[in-house]
Design an enzyme around this catalytic site. Sequence first.
Site, PDB file in Angstrom:
ATOM      1  N   THR A  98      -6.234  -3.269   5.776  1.00  0.00           N
ATOM      2  CA  THR A  98      -5.373  -4.364   5.341  1.00  0.00           C
ATOM      3  C   THR A  98      -4.837  -5.017   6.611  1.00  0.00           C
ATOM      4  OG1 THR A  98      -4.776  -3.345   3.248  1.00  0.00           O
ATOM      5  CG2 THR A  98      -3.266  -5.002   4.111  1.00  0.00           C
ATOM      6  N   LYS A 173      -5.593  -9.602  -0.944  1.00  0.00           N
ATOM      7  CA  LYS A 173      -4.777  -8.391  -0.814  1.00  0.00           C
ATOM      8  C   LYS A 173      -3.303  -8.762  -0.650  1.00  0.00           C
ATOM      9  CE  LYS A 173      -3.658  -4.070  -0.316  1.00  0.00           C
ATOM     10  NZ  LYS A 173      -4.225  -3.115   0.654  1.00  0.00           N
ATOM     11  N   LYS A 241       4.484  -3.083   6.667  1.00  0.00           N
ATOM     12  CA  LYS A 241       3.440  -3.694   7.494  1.00  0.00           C
ATOM     13  C   LYS A 241       2.726  -4.781   6.707  1.00  0.00           C
ATOM     14  CE  LYS A 241      -0.754  -2.968   7.538  1.00  0.00           C
ATOM     15  NZ  LYS A 241      -2.135  -2.425   7.439  1.00  0.00           N
TER      16      LYS A 241
END
Length: 289
Positions: A98, A173, A241
Amino acid sequence: MAKVAFIGLGVMGFPMAGHLKTRGGHDVTVYNRTAEKAAAWAEKFSGKSAPTPAEAAAGADFVFVCVGNDDDLRSVTSGENGALHGMKPGSVLIDNTTASAEVARELYAAAKKKGVDFIDAPVSGGQAGAENGVLTVMCGGDEAVFERARPVIDAYARMVGLMGPAGSGQLTKMVNQICIAGLVQGLSEALHFGKRAGLDIEKVVEVISKGAAGSWQMENRHKTMNAGKYDFGFAVDWMRKDLGIVLAEARSNGAKLPVTALVDQFYGDVQAMGGNRWDTSSLLARLEK
């Protein structure tokens, strides 16, 4: 059977690489920054390990990467001894990290210069999804390359989709994480309210989960949240994050994400409580402190 390399054997990558070997039947060579973990994987799955990403990728048809962030990704792909230095023309680099859409586009261009194809393919489903081989994979890249890669990706996936050109997988995502952030905060507030109101949470959820309020988070996390247990999945540090990537992209494209920005701050509060490794449902702990 394809010749496959897998770089990055964290809680996601270790089982994903295993599925490529056992379920996919591929010839898999792994690399991990901690060599002991690569050796452990090779022993468990009767595979091979290599001392550098470039050596793992040498001769491979498909090279998978699943590491921590943009900088880690650059290091293991285009850095010294990175995978791109060992990949053969016509092979495919598939990134399950990711990361930002920017680094995906950057790697797409870098791969093309070396005659290599690239797919950004972040995953959703957490550690359990990786272990059970039922991840959702959101891909960005060229359609012909995706069609070549999809049968290999299927080894660890329940759903695989091409979302658009390079970077589109990462953008999708981000949409996924925006949805999760809002849902978990809403569920946390609902459980907190219900408990303060003196309701039986199990009875409440049994009823409302069958209606419009139902969600995966409610179905799979309400019991552990109600019990004050937060060691079941995706960690707060990882979510922060991811939300940092989301908010940076929003600043770039002009999207307004007030709830996401607020929930990101709430996760910061959880970190300040010592909950860095608690799972994302720990937003409830913040309300109950």
